[in-house]
Design an enzyme around this catalytic site. Structure first.
Site, PDB file in Angstrom:
ATOM      1  N   GLU A  50      -7.808 -27.271 -47.790  1.00 31.08           N
ATOM      2  CA  GLU A  50      -8.859 -27.083 -46.796  1.00 31.08           C
ATOM      3  C   GLU A  50      -9.554 -25.761 -47.090  1.00 31.08           C
ATOM      4  O   GLU A  50      -8.901 -24.733 -47.254  1.00 31.08           O
ATOM      5  CB  GLU A  50      -8.273 -27.011 -45.384  1.00 31.08           C
ATOM      6  CG  GLU A  50      -7.551 -28.249 -44.915  1.00 31.08           C
ATOM      7  CD  GLU A  50      -6.992 -28.067 -43.518  1.00 31.08           C
ATOM      8  OE1 GLU A  50      -7.320 -27.051 -42.861  1.00 31.08           O
ATOM      9  OE2 GLU A  50      -6.222 -28.919 -43.079  1.00 31.08           O
ATOM     10  N   ASP A  61      -9.856 -20.114 -34.744  1.00 34.65           N
ATOM     11  CA  ASP A  61      -9.151 -19.253 -35.682  1.00 34.65           C
ATOM     12  C   ASP A  61      -8.447 -18.092 -34.991  1.00 34.65           C
ATOM     13  O   ASP A  61      -9.009 -17.455 -34.099  1.00 34.65           O
ATOM     14  CB  ASP A  61     -10.133 -18.683 -36.710  1.00 34.65           C
ATOM     15  CG  ASP A  61     -10.816 -19.771 -37.510  1.00 34.65           C
ATOM     16  OD1 ASP A  61     -10.203 -20.822 -37.699  1.00 34.65           O
ATOM     17  OD2 ASP A  61     -11.968 -19.561 -37.938  1.00 34.65           O
TER      18      ASP A  61
END
Length: 263
Positions: A50, A61
């Protein structure tokens, strides 16, 4: 069209393993090092990679990845660099590469333009954490046209109706969120991940890979006992930050070894 991501997961299963899905931010710490780091992941045993384009307003995140993406942006990363990195990497490895991107980046670039450039660069598809299948008609149509995989996220709080929609819309695998919250390492994975995989399978999911909170080989081994693969991000970003490409390679080999399933 045959899904390259599904094929990679099936190949791992044939070898008696779960799949090792490895994440890195694109362009971290700089474009040249990023290319070498991604290739190193492939050589160390990653089955699927990824690649996350830096974004100024991340919602998923954790701190380590946020700091890495800010470093990449500060070092001059631009969206065109994503496709440069992809072309360089896919010329050196056959490991399928998914772009894990916030949807605004795709929409601003142009969905068809983005997809066509991704195909030309050798990419395998997109993981889209902040768009749901019912809001993704343009992307679904474009992915059907181009043959790119589309990976949607499922959470422990998702209703059965929502899971059914996600399973029907996803190709490659369903990104199975292990616990509620942002990315990052955790001492113990939420037991809800196992239950969520069971629910996805009940709705017909071919492949479910678990991410968020997986940071060592023991956790990888635990996940692949019930899921099709384990996704590791933060720990790899830290390894690259602290130990360079060599440190990243060392950790990736350890994590890959953890995917072997007990007989």
């Amino acid at each position: 069209m045959t899904s390259r991501v599904s094929a990679a997961i099936e190949a791992a299963h044939t070898d008696g393993r779960g799949a090792f899905v490895a994440y890195l931010p694109a362009g971290f710490p700089d474009v040249a090092t990023s290319i070498e780091a991604i290739v190193a992941l492939a050589e160390a045993g990653a089955d699927v990679i990824e690649l996350g384009p830096p974004y100024s307003d991340p919602v998923m995140d954790g701190l380590v990845i946020q700091e890495a993406t800010q470093t990449a942006l500060a070092n001059g990363f631009r969206m065109r660099d994503l496709f440069t990195i992809m072309r360089e990497v896919t010329a050196r490895t056959d490991v399928p590469i998914l772009v894990m991107t916030y949807w605004n980046l795709v929409e601003q670039y142009g969905v068809d333009r983005y997809a066509d450039e991704l195909v030309a660069a050798g990419g395998a598809g997109l993981i889209t954490p902040d768009i749901t299948p019912d809001a993704a008609a343009a992307w679904i149509a474009t992915s059907e046209r181009t043959g790119l995989d589309r990976v949607f996220l499922a959470a422990p709080t998702s209703t059965d109706e929502r899971l059914r929609m996600i399973v029907e819309a996803s190709t490659g695998f369903v990104y199975t969120v292990s616990t509620m919250g942002i990315t990052g390492e955790r001492a113990e994975l939420d037991a809800a991940a196992r239950r969520l995989v069971e629910r996805l399978r009940a709705h017909g999911a071919d492949h479910a890979c678990v991410g968020i909170g997986i940071s060592n080989a023991a956790q990888v081994a635990g996940v692949v006992e019930y899921a099709d693969g384990a996704i590791v991000g933060t720990a790899l970003v830290k390894a690259l930050r602290d130990g360079g490409v060599e440190g990243l390679s060392t950790l990736a080999r350890e994590l890959s070894a953890g995917t072997a399933r007990r007989a």
